[in-house]
Design a protein around this motif. Structure first.
Motif, short mmCIF file in Angstrom:
data_model
loop_
_atom_site.label_atom_id
_atom_site.label_comp_id
_atom_site.label_asym_id
_atom_site.label_seq_id
_atom_site.Cartn_x
_atom_site.Cartn_y
_atom_site.Cartn_z
N SER A 184 0.85 -1.20 0.00
CA SER A 184 0.00 0.00 0.00
C SER A 184 0.88 1.24 0.00
O SER A 184 1.75 1.39 0.86
CB SER A 184 -0.91 -0.01 1.24
OG SER A 184 -1.53 1.25 1.41
N SER A 185 0.65 2.13 -0.96
CA SER A 185 1.50 3.32 -1.10
C SER A 185 1.40 4.25 0.10
O SER A 185 2.35 4.98 0.41
CB SER A 185 1.14 4.09 -2.37
OG SER A 185 -0.20 4.58 -2.31
N PHE A 243 -3.74 3.02 6.62
CA PHE A 243 -3.55 4.22 5.83
C PHE A 243 -4.60 5.25 6.21
O PHE A 243 -5.64 4.92 6.77
CB PHE A 243 -3.63 3.91 4.33
CG PHE A 243 -5.03 3.69 3.82
CD1 PHE A 243 -5.72 4.69 3.16
CD2 PHE A 243 -5.66 2.46 3.99
CE1 PHE A 243 -7.01 4.48 2.68
CE2 PHE A 243 -6.94 2.24 3.52
CZ PHE A 243 -7.62 3.25 2.87
N CYS A 244 -4.28 6.50 5.90
CA CYS A 244 -5.21 7.60 6.20
C CYS A 244 -5.98 7.96 4.94
O CYS A 244 -5.39 8.49 3.99
CB CYS A 244 -4.45 8.81 6.71
SG CYS A 244 -5.52 10.22 7.10
N PRO A 245 -7.29 7.71 4.88
CA PRO A 245 -8.05 8.00 3.66
C PRO A 245 -8.13 9.49 3.35
O PRO A 245 -8.48 9.87 2.24
CB PRO A 245 -9.43 7.41 3.96
CG PRO A 245 -9.51 7.31 5.45
CD PRO A 245 -8.11 7.08 5.93
N ALA A 246 -7.81 10.35 4.34
CA ALA A 246 -7.81 11.78 4.07
C ALA A 246 -6.74 12.16 3.07
O ALA A 246 -6.80 13.22 2.44
CB ALA A 246 -7.61 12.56 5.37
N SER A 289 -7.94 1.28 7.37
CA SER A 289 -7.80 2.73 7.35
C SER A 289 -7.60 3.25 8.76
O SER A 289 -8.04 2.63 9.73
CB SER A 289 -9.04 3.39 6.72
OG SER A 289 -10.16 3.21 7.56
N GLU A 290 -6.92 4.39 8.87
CA GLU A 290 -6.69 5.00 10.17
C GLU A 290 -7.90 5.83 10.57
O GLU A 290 -7.80 7.01 10.89
CB GLU A 290 -5.44 5.88 10.12
CG GLU A 290 -4.15 5.11 9.98
CD GLU A 290 -2.95 6.02 10.02
OE1 GLU A 290 -3.11 7.21 10.37
OE2 GLU A 290 -1.85 5.56 9.68
#
Length: 486
Positions: free
Chosen positions: A244-245, A250-253, A311-312
């Motif tokens: 995952s880049s 990960f933070c979807p924002a 997601s975070e």
């Protein structure tokens, strides 16, 4: 010629040669071996200054126009074709010892350079210094290989070619832009250890492992190195990795994260076991959480990869149901429980923001559709919405004028039960009897709740007919039929 004249002429000739001899003696100097004070000279575009100290004698032997020069040998230490890397201002150096600063030419690359000092008036040259490694690091930043994809797979018995990206993505400064550079490939043996594998711009890998490449700057340390790529051998049914880049979690924002897997001939991506339509590339962009997997065709074999992407975000709950009932004039206490960092709250009624409602609790007094928005304000900046509804309680005994002869108990909330006038329902002590077409009693009560039929009535094509008898306390009777329709 008389004897006196001869003696005089001889005296003048002798004086001339003595004067010339004195001048020649004065015009000679000796320059000592340069003292460089370092064992390697590692330069780049932000640092390229080195000092050399030397001695000479006699100081009086220098002419006013003299200049000292620093000469650099070739990479083998030869001064056959030296390069002048520094020259002093005429007459600037008059005392010994002296120090000069110099910089390396941009094509400097080798382990056995030397320098020497040369004067111009009089002409004199020192011996060469001790040897030292010298490199001008024309490219001195990290660069990418394998398009920054950290995994690669080859079929058993095959191989995989790792290449330096040119130009690569984003701000990648590919060292291939500098034709003079050479490269060394390594295989990692631990977090901070590795073994040399090969030289060159590419590497053909036929042994599983983690590989990277560095620009060859000899014994000079450098930031000119690549990312690491883990190469694995695959057989059909084996697994590889998805990256995952934006990391995982990960933070979807930050927008969608890019999921990338090993290079292959074709791909099919899945989310939670379901194929994603049109997702047939090496990468897949998403803002969702879940279990992502991909089938990869490598040609003579195939492999799969899986990642549990998180997601975070945060979790939030309400202390009330999605649909709530309350009487007119009552209050419903609503509370939000959340794991959000430094949360902020916004409450809405029928999509209209409720002023001053900014806490995690709210006393709702109106009927309608409510929404609370929870904003996480530190770390990953994301939001979440929770919905609930408040409605008036169902009127079990609405005012109807006539006894209905048809109902449709299909669960749509309309005409699902037999609703009769309030003169005959609970509280009136009226007897209500319902029978099927064969005389079997389905209901007999003196406390009817407008709730028949309580259980599902199954039928296929013919609409069943039931019969009712209503008897009031003063023995007045109402009779009729009830047809059941879908």
């Amino acid at each position: 010629m008389n004897k006196t004249t001869f003696v005089k002429k001889s005296f003048f000739v002798l004086c001339f040669f003595v004067l010339i001899s004195i001048q020649n003696t004065k015009a000679q100097i000796a320059i000592g071996v340069p003292n460089i004070g370092f064992t390697q000279a590692c330069a780049n575009d932000s640092f390229n200054t080195f000092n050399v100290t030397f001695s000479f004698s006699p100081e009086s032997g220098l002419n006013p126009t003299n200049q000292f020069q620093v000469e650099l040998s070739d990479a083998t230490g030869s001064f056959a074709t030296p390069t002048v890397v520094a020259t002093s201002t005429a007459g600037a150096i008059t005392t010994s010892p002296a120090t000069l600063s110099f910089g390396l030419p941009t094509n400097t690359s080798g382990e056995s350079y030397r320098i020497r000092i040369k004067s111009t008036a009089p002409v004199a040259t020192s011996s060469g210094s001790s040897t030292f490694a010298a490199y001008y690091k024309i490219q001195d930043t990290p660069f990418s290989i394998n398009n920054l994809i950290p995994v690669a797979t080859y079929c058993a018995g095959g191989s995989y070619v790792l290449t330096i990206d040119n130009p690569g993505t984003g701000l990648n400064d590919s060292p291939l832009n500098y034709p003079s550079l050479n490269f060394k490939w390594y295989r990692a043996t631990g977090p901070s250890t590795s073994v040399f594998v090969a030289d060159g711009e590419t590497l053909t890998v036929s042994q599983p492992g983690t590989y990277f490449v560095e620009t060859d700057y000899g014994t000079c340390t450098s930031d000119s190195f690549s990312n690491r790529v883990t190469v694995s051998e695959s057989t059909s049914g084996s697994t590889t990795a998805i990256v995952s880049s934006l990391g995982n979690p990960f933070c979807p924002a930050g927008g969608p994260t890019t999921l990338t897997t090993t290079e292959g001939n074709s791909y099919q991506w899945f989310l939670n076991g379901e194929a994603i339509s049109g997702a047939t590339n090496q990468t897949f962009n998403t803002t969702e959480s879940g279990t992502f997997s991909v089938n990869i065709d490598l040609g003579s074999c195939s492999t799969t990869a899986t990642i549990d992407l998180v997601s975070e975000g945060f979790t939030s709950d309400l202390n009330v149901n999605e649909v709530n009932t309350m009487e007119e004039g009552d209050t419903l206490y609503v509370e939000v429980t959340t794991s959000a960092n430094n949360p902020e709250f916004q409450w809405y009624l029928n999509d209209i923001l409720i002023p001053d409602a900014t806490e995690n609790t709210y006393d709702a007094t109106d009927f309608g559709n409510y929404k609370v928005v929870i904003n996480q304000t530190t770390g990953c900046i994301v939001s979440e919405e929770l919905l609930f509804e408040i409605e008036a309680p169902e009127d079990l005994f609405p005012e109807v004028a006539k006894i209905p002869n048809m109902i449709s108990p299909n669960g749509d909330g309309i005409n699902d039960t037999w609703i009769i006038p309030n003169d005959y329902v609970s509280g009136t002590n009226t007897e209500v009897i319902i029978m099927d077409a064969y005389g079997k009693v389905s209901l007999k009560t003196t406390d009817y709740q407008n709730n028949w039929p309580e259980n599902e009535i199954n039928f296929n094509s013919v609409n069943p007919v039931f019969y009712y008898v209503i008897t009031t306390t003063d023995n007045k009777t109402k009779k009729g039929s009830i047809t059941i329709i879908k």
